[in-house]
Design an enzyme around this catalytic site. Structure first.
Site, PDB file in Angstrom:
ATOM      1  N   SER A 127       0.831  -1.216   0.000  1.00 58.76           N
ATOM      2  CA  SER A 127       0.000   0.000   0.000  1.00 58.76           C
ATOM      3  C   SER A 127       0.861   1.260   0.000  1.00 58.76           C
ATOM      4  O   SER A 127       0.586   2.203  -0.733  1.00 58.76           O
ATOM      5  CB  SER A 127      -0.996  -0.011   1.157  1.00 58.76           C
ATOM      6  OG  SER A 127      -0.325  -0.160   2.375  1.00 58.76           O
ATOM      7  N   GLU A 160      -3.790   6.611   4.187  1.00 59.29           N
ATOM      8  CA  GLU A 160      -4.167   5.437   5.003  1.00 59.29           C
ATOM      9  C   GLU A 160      -5.165   5.838   6.086  1.00 59.29           C
ATOM     10  O   GLU A 160      -6.167   5.164   6.312  1.00 59.29           O
ATOM     11  CB  GLU A 160      -2.924   4.845   5.692  1.00 59.29           C
ATOM     12  CG  GLU A 160      -1.880   4.308   4.772  1.00 59.29           C
ATOM     13  CD  GLU A 160      -2.164   2.891   4.293  1.00 59.29           C
ATOM     14  OE1 GLU A 160      -3.120   2.268   4.772  1.00 59.29           O
ATOM     15  OE2 GLU A 160      -1.407   2.422   3.424  1.00 59.29           O
ATOM     16  N   ASP A 172       6.534   2.977   6.544  1.00 59.69           N
ATOM     17  CA  ASP A 172       6.427   2.358   5.224  1.00 59.69           C
ATOM     18  C   ASP A 172       6.560   3.394   4.107  1.00 59.69           C
ATOM     19  O   ASP A 172       7.280   3.193   3.132  1.00 59.69           O
ATOM     20  CB  ASP A 172       5.084   1.629   5.079  1.00 59.69           C
ATOM     21  CG  ASP A 172       4.880   0.600   6.176  1.00 59.69           C
ATOM     22  OD1 ASP A 172       5.822   0.363   6.947  1.00 59.69           O
ATOM     23  OD2 ASP A 172       3.774   0.044   6.258  1.00 59.69           O
TER      24      ASP A 172
HETATM   25  C1  GLA Z   1       2.542  -1.347   9.366  1.00 66.23           C
HETATM   26  C2  GLA Z   1       2.378   0.180   9.443  1.00 66.23           C
HETATM   27  C3  GLA Z   1       3.670   0.861   9.881  1.00 66.23           C
HETATM   28  C4  GLA Z   1       4.247   0.210  11.144  1.00 66.23           C
HETATM   29  C5  GLA Z   1       4.282  -1.300  10.991  1.00 66.23           C
HETATM   30  C6  GLA Z   1       4.692  -1.991  12.264  1.00 66.23           C
HETATM   31  O1  GLA Z   1       3.418  -1.681   8.341  1.00 66.23           O
HETATM   32  O2  GLA Z   1       1.989   0.701   8.204  1.00 66.23           O
HETATM   33  O3  GLA Z   1       3.442   2.229  10.082  1.00 66.23           O
HETATM   34  O4  GLA Z   1       3.543   0.601  12.285  1.00 66.23           O
HETATM   35  O5  GLA Z   1       3.034  -1.836  10.590  1.00 66.23           O
HETATM   36  O6  GLA Z   1       5.999  -1.670  12.582  1.00 66.23           O
END
Ligand code: GLA
Length: 387
Positions: A127, A160, A172
């Site tokens: 995503s 998101e 991410d």
């Molecule tokens: C998902 C979320 C991130 C982070 C991870 C856990 O990927 O998008 O922001 O919190 O989980 O580390």
């Protein structure tokens, strides 16, 4: 991913004209899980798998014509539609377009076709790859590239939050935008300062084992974890009105113990994991500086245990993969990403690699009826225009 493949579909599905092509990667994370929204540190890197999109302004005021090549699904919508499209993939396009508009980019109607090779639900953030790819394209096509990389990261995160129902942190999107081939990045999620760490572990390699158990973060356990952490911070704040507490990053073990009884065992365990993880990321940085990969691995196992027992975001299949790694003498192994399915990330000595992979495939297949998928980690570049 293949530009000609994306281009041929773009031409076929629209008016025969070409546009610009953009690409953004998914990510791995060596350590620092669920610390981003707690103001802590993370240690991600972009991967060589991602999303590629061809995009072009279509001359309309606000009509978006979008084609998801892998799904063979076409959706047209208007940016002015208050509800936006229903298809979950199209919501990323709708969301990022509106977030880029908020940043001053005069987004008008456009055509887009995209494809990806980040495995879905594997915890590699397909995503974020979409968000940063589309943001990069809109910034270039409509915004003269005036929006900064950090603002694109935040626009992805806001997409998101506001359109997809996941109150994620910034790891991410950060990794997808800022990634650099051969480097992991240590990011301080509170100050947003970061450093590139060249990652060439002599004698070791990183490999992901995908359980192919799908996780669903929307509306969900992920947000519950975040709420638990915020609840603990509120209680500590009430006890210490004189100090400024914004996130668990600011809290000590003593302060956590003080509120243990009032927040309840579940929230206590969540916060306990986060405080431990904060220390582990720093320990890993020191270990990397010293080239001590055995220490890095030790921290990864501890993280897995915390994610499994205290944060409770693992599952039977991932615990089993972790166990197999341990039994094969793998240096470090842990669940990666948000959790509730997806992959383990494994730091494994070259000489153990083949035996470990063969054993994991065999035993996982015997137990669950299918083999885990294996992805060798190649650390690649962040969002960019391809042509
Ligand atoms: C998902 C979320 C991130 C982070 C991870 C856990 O990927 O998008 O922001 O919190 O989980 O580390």
């Amino acid at each position: 991913m293949d530009i000609e493949f994306v281009r041929s579909r773009f031409i076929k599905h629209f008016d025969g004209k070409t546009g610009n092509v953009y690409a953004s990667p998914g990510r791995i994370n060596l350590i620092g899980e669920h610390t981003d929204y707690n103001g802590g540190f993370v240690f991600p890197g972009a991967v060589d798998k991602g999303v590629m999109a061809e995009m072009r302004a279509n001359g309309t005021e606000d009509t978006v014509m979008a084609y998801a090549i892998d799904l063979k699904d076409r959706v047209d919508f208007k940016l002015s539609d208050p509800n936006g499209p229903k298809a979950s993939w199209a919501r990323y396009i709708f969301g990022i377009a509106l977030e880029m508009k908020k940043l001053g980019v005069p987004v008008k109607g456009f055509n887009i076709a995209f494809a990806g090779d980040v495995p879905l639900g594997a915890g590699m953030s397909s995503s974020a790859a979409m968000e940063s790819c589309f943001a990069c394209g809109l910034n270039d096509i409509f915004g003269e590239n005036k929006v900064s990389q950090w603002d694109m990261v935040l626009a992805g995160q806001a997409t998101e939050h506001n359109y997809c129902g996941v109150n994620c942190g910034i790891m991410d999107q950060f990794a997808s935008v800022f990634g650099k081939a051969g480097c992991l990045m240590r990011l301080d999620c509170r100050s947003r300062e970061f450093e590139y760490f060249p990652f060439k572990p002599d004698g070791y390699r990183l490999v992901l084992l995908d359980s192919v158990v799908k996780h669903q973060l929307a509306g969900s356990p992920y947000n519950d974890r975040r709420n638990s952490c915020e609840n603990v911070v509120k209680h500590i704040q009430t006890k210490h009105p004189e100090s400024k507490f914004e996130t668990l990053r600011d809290c000590t073990w003593e302060q956590l113990d003080e509120v243990r009884a009032e927040v309840g065992e579940e929230d206590y365990k969540r916060a306990k994991f986060v405080l431990g993880e904060k220390d582990r990321v720093l320990a890993v940085c020191d270990a990397l500086n010293e080239g001590d990969y055995e220490k890095v691995g030790e921290m990864m196992y501890k993280t897995h245990e915390g994610l499994s027992k205290d944060y409770e975001v693992s599952c039977e299949e991932l615990d089993f993969l972790n166990e197999i790694a341990k039994e094969n003498g793998v240096t470090g192994s842990r669940i990666m990403g948000g959790g509730f399915g997806g992959c383990t990330i494994n730091l494994v000595r070259n000489d153990l690699y083949s035996k470990f992979i063969a054993d994991a495939k065999k035993r996982f297949n015997e137990k669950y009826g299918h083999e885990p998928k294996v992805y060798d980690v190649v650390i690649g570049d962040g969002s960019r225009r391809i042509c």
